[in-house]
Write a protein that holds these residues in place. Sequence first.
Motif, PDB file in Angstrom:
ATOM      1  N   ALA A  73      -2.455  -1.190 -14.305  1.00  0.00           N
ATOM      2  CA  ALA A  73      -1.845  -2.147 -13.378  1.00  0.00           C
ATOM      3  C   ALA A  73      -1.891  -1.550 -11.977  1.00  0.00           C
ATOM      4  CB  ALA A  73      -0.411  -2.445 -13.778  1.00  0.00           C
ATOM      5  N   VAL A  74      -1.964  -2.407 -10.970  1.00  0.00           N
ATOM      6  CA  VAL A  74      -1.952  -1.932  -9.589  1.00  0.00           C
ATOM      7  C   VAL A  74      -0.533  -1.517  -9.243  1.00  0.00           C
ATOM      8  CG1 VAL A  74      -2.348  -2.541  -7.187  1.00  0.00           C
ATOM      9  CG2 VAL A  74      -3.849  -3.451  -8.973  1.00  0.00           C
ATOM     10  N   THR A  75      -0.362  -0.285  -8.766  1.00  0.00           N
ATOM     11  CA  THR A  75       0.976   0.207  -8.423  1.00  0.00           C
ATOM     12  C   THR A  75       1.100   0.389  -6.921  1.00  0.00           C
ATOM     13  OG1 THR A  75       0.277   2.502  -8.703  1.00  0.00           O
ATOM     14  CG2 THR A  75       1.225   1.402 -10.616  1.00  0.00           C
ATOM     15  N   THR A  76       2.333   0.193  -6.436  1.00  0.00           N
ATOM     16  CA  THR A  76       2.576   0.363  -5.001  1.00  0.00           C
ATOM     17  C   THR A  76       3.783   1.261  -4.797  1.00  0.00           C
ATOM     18  OG1 THR A  76       3.042  -1.961  -5.335  1.00  0.00           O
ATOM     19  CG2 THR A  76       2.010  -1.357  -3.281  1.00  0.00           C
ATOM     20  N   PRO A  77       3.711   2.228  -3.865  1.00  0.00           N
ATOM     21  CA  PRO A  77       4.886   3.057  -3.595  1.00  0.00           C
ATOM     22  C   PRO A  77       5.948   2.254  -2.869  1.00  0.00           C
ATOM     23  CG  PRO A  77       3.151   3.558  -2.038  1.00  0.00           C
ATOM     24  CD  PRO A  77       2.575   2.572  -3.024  1.00  0.00           C
ATOM     25  N   THR A  78       7.171   2.752  -2.915  1.00  0.00           N
ATOM     26  CA  THR A  78       8.241   2.089  -2.170  1.00  0.00           C
ATOM     27  C   THR A  78       7.977   2.231  -0.682  1.00  0.00           C
ATOM     28  OG1 THR A  78       9.499   4.130  -2.278  1.00  0.00           O
ATOM     29  CG2 THR A  78      10.026   2.439  -3.897  1.00  0.00           C
ATOM     30  N   PRO A  79       8.405   1.232   0.139  1.00  0.00           N
ATOM     31  CA  PRO A  79       8.197   1.329   1.590  1.00  0.00           C
ATOM     32  C   PRO A  79       8.905   2.549   2.158  1.00  0.00           C
ATOM     33  CG  PRO A  79       8.913  -0.878   0.938  1.00  0.00           C
ATOM     34  CD  PRO A  79       9.064   0.003  -0.255  1.00  0.00           C
ATOM     35  N   VAL A  88       7.967  -0.927 -23.569  1.00  0.00           N
ATOM     36  CA  VAL A  88       8.918  -1.148 -22.478  1.00  0.00           C
ATOM     37  C   VAL A  88       8.127  -1.489 -21.220  1.00  0.00           C
ATOM     38  CG1 VAL A  88      10.748  -0.155 -21.070  1.00  0.00           C
ATOM     39  CG2 VAL A  88      10.567   0.446 -23.503  1.00  0.00           C
ATOM     40  N   HIS A  89       8.333  -2.691 -20.709  1.00  0.00           N
ATOM     41  CA  HIS A  89       7.652  -3.133 -19.495  1.00  0.00           C
ATOM     42  C   HIS A  89       8.638  -3.123 -18.339  1.00  0.00           C
ATOM     43  CE1 HIS A  89       5.058  -5.417 -16.783  1.00  0.00           C
ATOM     44  NE2 HIS A  89       6.112  -6.169 -16.500  1.00  0.00           N
ATOM     45  N   LEU A  90       8.300  -2.361 -17.293  1.00  0.00           N
ATOM     46  CA  LEU A  90       9.102  -2.325 -16.070  1.00  0.00           C
ATOM     47  C   LEU A  90       8.410  -3.173 -15.023  1.00  0.00           C
ATOM     48  CD1 LEU A  90       9.806   1.519 -15.986  1.00  0.00           C
ATOM     49  CD2 LEU A  90      11.317  -0.275 -16.853  1.00  0.00           C
ATOM     50  N   ASP A  91       9.111  -4.176 -14.523  1.00  0.00           N
ATOM     51  CA  ASP A  91       8.537  -5.030 -13.489  1.00  0.00           C
ATOM     52  C   ASP A  91       8.334  -4.246 -12.198  1.00  0.00           C
ATOM     53  OD1 ASP A  91       8.702  -7.047 -15.289  1.00  0.00           O
ATOM     54  OD2 ASP A  91       9.952  -8.371 -14.073  1.00  0.00           O
ATOM     55  N   ALA A  92       7.416  -4.716 -11.364  1.00  0.00           N
ATOM     56  CA  ALA A  92       7.237  -4.125 -10.040  1.00  0.00           C
ATOM     57  C   ALA A  92       8.570  -4.176  -9.296  1.00  0.00           C
ATOM     58  CB  ALA A  92       6.163  -4.884  -9.263  1.00  0.00           C
ATOM     59  N   GLY A  93       8.957  -3.055  -8.706  1.00  0.00           N
ATOM     60  CA  GLY A  93      10.258  -2.962  -8.058  1.00  0.00           C
ATOM     61  C   GLY A  93      11.280  -2.288  -8.939  1.00  0.00           C
ATOM     62  N   ARG A  94      10.988  -2.191 -10.242  1.00  0.00           N
ATOM     63  CA  ARG A  94      11.873  -1.503 -11.213  1.00  0.00           C
ATOM     64  C   ARG A  94      13.289  -2.073 -11.225  1.00  0.00           C
ATOM     65  NH1 ARG A  94       8.944   3.577 -11.898  1.00  0.00           N
ATOM     66  NH2 ARG A  94       6.801   2.922 -11.538  1.00  0.00           N
ATOM     67  N   THR A  95      13.401  -3.416 -11.103  1.00  0.00           N
ATOM     68  CA  THR A  95      14.730  -4.039 -11.154  1.00  0.00           C
ATOM     69  C   THR A  95      14.936  -4.855 -12.420  1.00  0.00           C
ATOM     70  OG1 THR A  95      13.907  -5.944  -9.904  1.00  0.00           O
ATOM     71  CG2 THR A  95      14.932  -4.160  -8.647  1.00  0.00           C
ATOM     72  N   PRO A 154       9.612  13.432   2.825  1.00  0.00           N
ATOM     73  CA  PRO A 154      10.003  12.737   1.598  1.00  0.00           C
ATOM     74  C   PRO A 154       8.832  11.968   0.995  1.00  0.00           C
ATOM     75  CG  PRO A 154      11.627  12.396   3.337  1.00  0.00           C
ATOM     76  CD  PRO A 154      10.447  13.064   3.971  1.00  0.00           C
ATOM     77  N   SER A 155       8.718  12.075  -0.314  1.00  0.00           N
ATOM     78  CA  SER A 155       7.649  11.372  -1.021  1.00  0.00           C
ATOM     79  C   SER A 155       8.235  10.100  -1.626  1.00  0.00           C
ATOM     80  CB  SER A 155       7.084  12.270  -2.122  1.00  0.00           C
ATOM     81  OG  SER A 155       6.130  11.577  -2.881  1.00  0.00           O
ATOM     82  N   PRO A 156       7.663   8.940  -1.339  1.00  0.00           N
ATOM     83  CA  PRO A 156       8.237   7.695  -1.863  1.00  0.00           C
ATOM     84  C   PRO A 156       8.171   7.638  -3.384  1.00  0.00           C
ATOM     85  CG  PRO A 156       6.075   7.289  -0.907  1.00  0.00           C
ATOM     86  CD  PRO A 156       6.437   8.701  -0.557  1.00  0.00           C
ATOM     87  N   LEU A 157       9.214   7.097  -3.984  1.00  0.00           N
ATOM     88  CA  LEU A 157       9.233   6.947  -5.435  1.00  0.00           C
ATOM     89  C   LEU A 157       8.302   5.817  -5.848  1.00  0.00           C
ATOM     90  CD1 LEU A 157      13.057   7.192  -6.138  1.00  0.00           C
ATOM     91  CD2 LEU A 157      11.324   8.883  -6.734  1.00  0.00           C
ATOM     92  N   PRO A 158       7.661   5.958  -7.016  1.00  0.00           N
ATOM     93  CA  PRO A 158       6.808   4.862  -7.488  1.00  0.00           C
ATOM     94  C   PRO A 158       7.648   3.634  -7.805  1.00  0.00           C
ATOM     95  CG  PRO A 158       7.108   6.503  -9.207  1.00  0.00           C
ATOM     96  CD  PRO A 158       7.700   7.081  -7.960  1.00  0.00           C
ATOM     97  N   SER A 159       7.109   2.448  -7.531  1.00  0.00           N
ATOM     98  CA  SER A 159       7.860   1.224  -7.800  1.00  0.00           C
ATOM     99  C   SER A 159       6.995   0.159  -8.452  1.00  0.00           C
ATOM    100  CB  SER A 159       8.455   0.669  -6.499  1.00  0.00           C
ATOM    101  OG  SER A 159       7.414   0.313  -5.602  1.00  0.00           O
TER     102      SER A 159
END
Length: 359
Positions: free
Chosen positions: A67-73, A129-136, A87-92
């Motif tokens: 899946a295409v992943t994007t770091p947090t802004p 376990v599927h985590l949606d983009a944004g991990r919410t 600081p290294s952005p957490l994966p989201s």
Amino acid sequence: MAGDNANGDDGRRAGRRSTVLKAAGLTLAGTLVLGIAAAGWAYWHLNSNIKSVDINSALGDDRPPRAVTTPTPSGTASAPASPSTSPSPLPSGSLNILVLGSDSRSGKENQALGGGSSTGARSDTAMVVHLDAGRTKATVVSIPRDTLVTRPSCPLPSGGSTAVAYGAMFNSAYSVGGAVCAVKTVESITNVRMDHYIEIDFSGFAKLVDALGGVTVTTDEDIDDQDSHLRLDAGTHELDGTQALALARTRHGIGDGSDLGRIGLQQKLVKALLEQIASTDLLSHPTQLYDVADAVTGSLTTDTGLDSLTELMRFGESLKGLPADRTTTVTMPVVQAPSDRNRVVAEEPEASALWESLR
């Protein structure tokens, strides 16, 4: 002479103060050194607990796409940085993780909790376990272990590979080819890339529940299962680790006695554990935090992407915005297998639509 005595007393008092300050300084320094050494040992111990399997190398490129992943802004939650780095952005981005509960009977603790043969193991519980983009939000999909599938050819650690098997029970993949074959089988029936793999065995699960102080579960019917040795009246119960494990393994005496009834209990247990973890202030109780971490890492096998304490902590940090009530539990749609009334097969097109939603 009096002045000389006064000066002598002052000198002695100053000497005593200097000695006391030196002793206090040495004590403080010793305490700090011991504290740092203890913290270092704890980190080393927890880190060395974790076992891993290099699934990516074993399976190569013949897999579903990532899946295409994007770091947090920039400016949002991120992992703590060292003074020399930014600081290294957490994966989201979205993730799919295969979580297996292994019924390994190796070791005295697992044999005592699981019984049966001391050789071999199966994936007693399997969840994607599927985590949606944004991990919410999260979706947990249970795969019945009695599902008949086409088990693909899997590479073996010793060289060579297993043969393709048609109409094989899903949980046989782990038995014949371990974690690598379990992942490959899941990917072949779902066409969904498993970004990570996590496995926990019997004793680890029981220790985790005990370290958390137990777990509260409500059952809708009486349970009396001679195999799992669990007896509970319908209602709300506070379970210790051994009882929670027995609940996760219970299938007889509930519903129609099939694996589907057990999955329902396991899903209740997963949600109850998430709620217990969310309500426990582990950071304020370092001893309990260590016990929980030791229970988890001591019986954990992961892929090489999560095989260090640093990586696990970073992964956990990325989930801090995921509340327990935003986790949905479902079971892969199945129907009775035409060839065996005690087995099931994926119900189509419903099963394929479910997996499609997780890509």
